[in-house]
Enzyme design. Sequence first.
Site, short mmCIF file in Angstrom:
data_model
loop_
_atom_site.label_atom_id
_atom_site.label_comp_id
_atom_site.label_asym_id
_atom_site.label_seq_id
_atom_site.Cartn_x
_atom_site.Cartn_y
_atom_site.Cartn_z
N GLU A 1 36.22 41.37 48.82
CA GLU A 1 37.54 41.97 49.05
C GLU A 1 37.81 41.86 50.55
O GLU A 1 36.99 42.30 51.36
CB GLU A 1 37.56 43.45 48.65
CG GLU A 1 38.97 44.02 48.79
CD GLU A 1 39.05 45.54 48.70
OE1 GLU A 1 37.99 46.19 48.69
OE2 GLU A 1 40.19 46.05 48.67
N ARG B 1 21.77 45.81 45.01
CA ARG B 1 22.25 45.46 46.34
C ARG B 1 21.13 45.65 47.37
O ARG B 1 20.14 46.34 47.13
CB ARG B 1 23.45 46.32 46.69
CG ARG B 1 23.10 47.81 46.75
CD ARG B 1 24.28 48.71 47.15
NE ARG B 1 25.35 48.01 47.79
CZ ARG B 1 26.63 48.09 47.42
NH1 ARG B 1 26.95 48.86 46.40
NH2 ARG B 1 27.55 47.46 48.08
N LYS C 1 30.97 49.18 53.70
CA LYS C 1 32.07 48.74 54.55
C LYS C 1 32.85 49.92 55.10
O LYS C 1 33.37 49.86 56.21
CB LYS C 1 33.00 47.82 53.74
CG LYS C 1 32.55 46.37 53.78
CD LYS C 1 33.69 45.43 53.49
CE LYS C 1 33.65 45.00 52.04
NZ LYS C 1 34.67 44.00 51.69
#
Length: 592
Positions: A50, A289, A299
């Site tokens: 994104e 992850r 983020k």
Amino acid sequence: MNAPDHNPSNNETTPTSGGGRLANFIDEVVEQDLSSHKHGGKIVTRFPPEPNGYLHIGHAKSICLNFGTALKHHGVCHLRMDDTNPTKEEQHYIDMIQRDVRWLGFDWSEHEYHASDYFDALYDWATKLIEAGRAYVCDLPPEEVSKSRGTLTTPGRESPFRGRTAQENLDLFTRMRNGEFPDGSRTLRAKIDMAAPNLNLRDPVMYRILHAKHPRTGDKWAIYPMYDWAHGQSDWIEGVTHSICTLEFEDHKPLYEWYIDQLQAIGVQPQRAISKAGPYRPRQYEFARLNLTYTVMSKRKLLELVRDKHVHGWDDPRMPTISGMRRRGYPPSAIRGFCDGIGVARRENTLDISRLQFHVREELNKTAPRRMAVLDPLRVVITNYPEGQTDELDAVNNPENPAAGSRKVPFARELFIEREDFMEDPPRKFFRLAPGREVRLRYAYFITCQEVVKDASGGIQQLNCTYDPATRGGDAPDGRKVKATLHWVSAEHALDAEVRLYDHLFTKEDPEDQPEGKTYLDVLNPDSLKVVTHAKTEPSAANTSVGEVLQFERLGYFALDPDSDTAAKKPVFNRTVTLKDTWAKVQAKAGD
RNA sequence: UGGGGAUUGGUGUAAUGGUAGCACGACUGACUCUGGAUCAGUUAGUAUAGGUUCGAAUCCUAUAUCCCCAGCCA
């Protein structure tokens, strides 16, 4: 990069395949699909960032996984911008993401896509689902939607608007699209099951009203699809066979499947890259992850560090971003080596940051030209060396690579050595310079400390030493040995440099693990950046280009920063990583 | 007290009913004009309790612990 040299028929003894990359459970799935000729033997993956921030090392793991899996099995990997929320996304981020993926060494060639490329198709399919009675326009305000969703342990309530006719829904949905309603006033929802134990199935929102300008579609749309409605369909449209994501999307998989089921049920089947292999649908696979010690990886938090100026930007060398690591001097091959070496599994994991540093050193040891620099200069006068005389000594550029050749280093009567390489009263295991002791100056001469010159307050100001002319080049013809070799620079020839020394951004291994009322911001390391303003380097360090990484012998690896004023010969170096330091360990042990 | 996942040395990751292996770290030693690199070696693990089996990290039962989900974020 990962060479696609996998040979399934004769690798029974090796846990790795494909250029040293560890085989993982996704490779197993892919290999099964390949041998059963599912998807006509094609493999398509995608990396779907994104564009609402910069890429970080966690994304690098995903990039290496997605591109690496495709490469290894002769497939292709798409780069797809997941750009469904224009309130958070920017063109700048799109540009930086592309730059970082390329820099990492991956090529998506013509396969560059955007979820926004599919907005028309998505809209069309949404109207079909409405016609089929599988979606409806809901007028509930956000708080009401939230309340009626129920909780983890109690079922939700059905929306009073759930029973609208297809005709009414179509009309409302069209008007939503036309921008007739304000943000937040209505949504399009999938009609599934408000009592589902999986909350994602409780009539999830497909579209929300957002009067926002999109980086690519501009003002065309007043409604934007949600992740769940956009992502799986994008995979489907692109012919993605293996949609690899992280563990937190596991709960979304039933919804991913539901959308495709419904569309297939009403006869939707996109044109796709897969050739005549029967009905095709993408499949989602989840992996854990990456977490790293002494850093944060979300983020949201990285954005906060940047926005609130705890660091000097997304590319601050202390950041775990790709751009930060590039600026710090981490070679892309080291990042790839790290990602390929840590494996891919489904269990939570936290990698020690030293593991990444291992790969950085491993790479740089082979490639970085050696130079000499002194960070904390201590003046040394060679009392028996003629005043005004200069000598040029040969220095090897890289002992690991003879082809790197050698260079000349100037030697003169006054030198600088590292202040910590001298001790007036050395402990047992200290091998370096001390009063009366002889050491070697790298590539130069043996010197012996004769006298310690102090200032009024007792600080060591200068060392007076003698040298042995017979040891020129660094070898004693009489075969006598010396316990230490020191780096040095000639005082008169030295170049002034700024050197930035980095340490962990946080003082705790897990900065997120904080007591009530504290956050990761409370454990920011106040010493994460130390600036040395007047380091001394040998003159040849001036011929370094921005981004190039040198090894300053015995100190570590240093990358020339873009802040350098090359015209004014005022270089700025970022310390990439130190050399392994056995002496520091000895000291630490003696300390306690 | 809902649903979904996970648990193998300090850290990662293999072993798919048949010798618990590899890497990083740590520790020894050798070598060295970088206390770097290199080389050789050592260390240390199947969450717990039962069960099935000739044989279990793997299968079964229970327990414990950890992670994710109640955005009109992705």
